[in-house]
Design a protein around this motif. Structure first.
Motif, short mmCIF file in Angstrom:
data_model
loop_
_atom_site.label_atom_id
_atom_site.label_comp_id
_atom_site.label_asym_id
_atom_site.label_seq_id
_atom_site.Cartn_x
_atom_site.Cartn_y
_atom_site.Cartn_z
N ARG A 160 0.83 -1.21 0.00
CA ARG A 160 0.00 0.00 0.00
C ARG A 160 0.87 1.26 0.00
NH1 ARG A 160 -5.18 -1.52 3.92
NH2 ARG A 160 -5.68 -3.46 2.84
N LEU A 161 1.91 1.29 0.84
CA LEU A 161 2.79 2.46 0.86
C LEU A 161 3.64 2.56 -0.40
CD1 LEU A 161 1.78 2.55 3.82
CD2 LEU A 161 4.02 3.42 4.40
N ALA A 162 4.08 1.43 -0.92
CA ALA A 162 4.83 1.44 -2.18
C ALA A 162 3.97 1.98 -3.32
CB ALA A 162 5.33 0.03 -2.51
N SER A 163 2.68 1.68 -3.29
CA SER A 163 1.76 2.18 -4.31
C SER A 163 1.61 3.70 -4.19
CB SER A 163 0.40 1.50 -4.19
OG SER A 163 0.53 0.11 -4.41
N MET A 164 1.55 4.20 -2.96
CA MET A 164 1.46 5.65 -2.77
C MET A 164 2.72 6.34 -3.28
SD MET A 164 -0.30 5.42 1.03
CE MET A 164 0.16 7.07 1.53
N GLU A 165 3.87 5.75 -3.02
CA GLU A 165 5.12 6.32 -3.53
C GLU A 165 5.14 6.30 -5.06
OE1 GLU A 165 9.98 5.81 -3.19
OE2 GLU A 165 8.70 4.33 -2.22
N ALA A 166 4.69 5.21 -5.65
CA ALA A 166 4.66 5.11 -7.11
C ALA A 166 3.75 6.18 -7.72
CB ALA A 166 4.21 3.71 -7.53
N VAL A 167 2.65 6.47 -7.05
CA VAL A 167 1.74 7.52 -7.52
C VAL A 167 2.47 8.86 -7.60
CG1 VAL A 167 -0.25 8.94 -6.83
CG2 VAL A 167 -0.40 6.44 -6.76
N LEU A 168 3.13 9.23 -6.53
CA LEU A 168 3.81 10.53 -6.52
C LEU A 168 4.93 10.57 -7.55
CD1 LEU A 168 3.85 11.33 -2.71
CD2 LEU A 168 2.34 12.28 -4.48
N ARG A 169 5.63 9.47 -7.71
CA ARG A 169 6.70 9.41 -8.70
C ARG A 169 6.12 9.56 -10.12
NH1 ARG A 169 11.21 8.08 -7.28
NH2 ARG A 169 10.65 6.65 -5.61
N THR A 170 5.02 8.89 -10.40
CA THR A 170 4.38 8.97 -11.72
C THR A 170 3.86 10.37 -12.01
OG1 THR A 170 3.77 6.63 -11.65
CG2 THR A 170 2.48 8.04 -13.13
N LEU A 171 3.14 10.94 -11.04
CA LEU A 171 2.58 12.28 -11.25
C LEU A 171 3.67 13.34 -11.33
CD1 LEU A 171 -0.56 12.06 -8.94
CD2 LEU A 171 -0.42 11.70 -11.42
N ASP A 172 4.76 13.11 -10.62
CA ASP A 172 5.91 14.02 -10.72
C ASP A 172 6.49 13.97 -12.13
OD1 ASP A 172 7.86 15.84 -9.88
OD2 ASP A 172 9.16 14.27 -9.06
N ALA A 173 6.62 12.76 -12.67
CA ALA A 173 7.14 12.61 -14.04
C ALA A 173 6.22 13.28 -15.05
CB ALA A 173 7.33 11.13 -14.37
N GLU A 174 4.93 13.33 -14.76
CA GLU A 174 3.96 14.01 -15.63
C GLU A 174 4.05 15.53 -15.50
OE1 GLU A 174 0.00 12.64 -14.70
OE2 GLU A 174 0.48 10.56 -15.24
N GLY A 175 4.74 16.03 -14.48
CA GLY A 175 4.87 17.46 -14.26
C GLY A 175 3.77 18.05 -13.39
N LEU A 176 2.96 17.22 -12.75
CA LEU A 176 1.84 17.73 -11.95
C LEU A 176 2.30 18.65 -10.82
CD1 LEU A 176 -1.26 17.61 -11.52
CD2 LEU A 176 -0.84 15.76 -9.88
N PHE A 177 3.48 18.42 -10.29
CA PHE A 177 3.98 19.21 -9.16
C PHE A 177 4.96 20.29 -9.60
CE2 PHE A 177 3.10 14.83 -7.74
CZ PHE A 177 1.97 15.10 -6.98
N GLY A 178 4.99 20.55 -10.89
CA GLY A 178 5.86 21.58 -11.43
C GLY A 178 7.12 20.99 -12.03
N THR A 179 7.84 21.85 -12.71
CA THR A 179 9.12 21.47 -13.31
C THR A 179 10.13 22.55 -12.97
OG1 THR A 179 8.57 22.56 -15.40
CG2 THR A 179 8.05 20.20 -15.23
N GLY A 180 11.39 22.22 -13.09
CA GLY A 180 12.44 23.20 -12.85
C GLY A 180 12.38 23.78 -11.46
#
Length: 181
Positions: free
Chosen positions: A117-137
């Protein structure tokens, strides 16, 4: 060259779960997180400092906490956005219920489920970060991504280290919120 297995071993030594994320959980949490962040930004301009997927010590379905930048930026519980977009995460309640209550599982199975469950939560943030949801640069460098348990435990620092670039923001969080872990 470091192999994937070597990287996983290194990550596990930093508090990472010894299991892979569950794709169904990851997809459901990612959809909820994406919708919640999009709505929050439409209603409140920010700036935001931390985005945290938070769960209980029993690893119940997560919720999203976002903190504004400022003196209380690490106070997840008292953030004005402590449980933001929860209607999007509520859809996951049945998914978590179908996986079972950790208290009802044999100890080894419960630990594996908790870690997944926690690994899935980490994967979510990693995926959305790669999409740029949390900004870039520079915008991303001013944002901290967290997987957190309430109450906090030692794994929180490992997630923070793996999800964020080294720098002053991560260092400040490790000192102030994670007590140097």
């Amino acid at each position: 060259m470091t192999s994937t297995d070597d990287r996983r071993d290194d990550e596990r030594n930093d508090g990472a779960a010894a299991v892979d994320p569950d794709p169904v959980l990851t997809a459901a949490i990612a959809d909820a997180t994406r919708a919640a962040v999009t709505r929050l930004r439409a209603e409140h301009p920010g700036p935001f400092c931390a985005y945290a997927l938070v769960t209980t010590g029993e690893a119940l379905r997560p919720y999203l906490t976002v903190t504004p930048d400022g003196p209380e930026r690490w106070d997840l519980a008292d953030s004005p956005y402590a449980i933001t977009g929860d209607e999007h995460f509520a859809h996951g309640t049945a998914l978590y219920a179908a996986r079972g209550d950790l208290a009802d599982l044999p100890a080894r199975e419960a630990q594996t489920e908790y870690d997944q469950r926690l690994a899935s939560m980490e994967a979510v943030l990693r995926t959305l970060d790669a999409e740029g949801l949390f900004g870039t640069g520079a915008a991303r460098e001013a944002t901290l991504l967290l997987v957190a348990t309430m109450p906090p435990d030692e794994s929180d620092a490992g997630f923070a280290r793996r999800l964020n670039p080294p720098g002053p923001l991560l260092d400040d969080w490790l000192v102030e919120a994670a007590e140097g872990r």
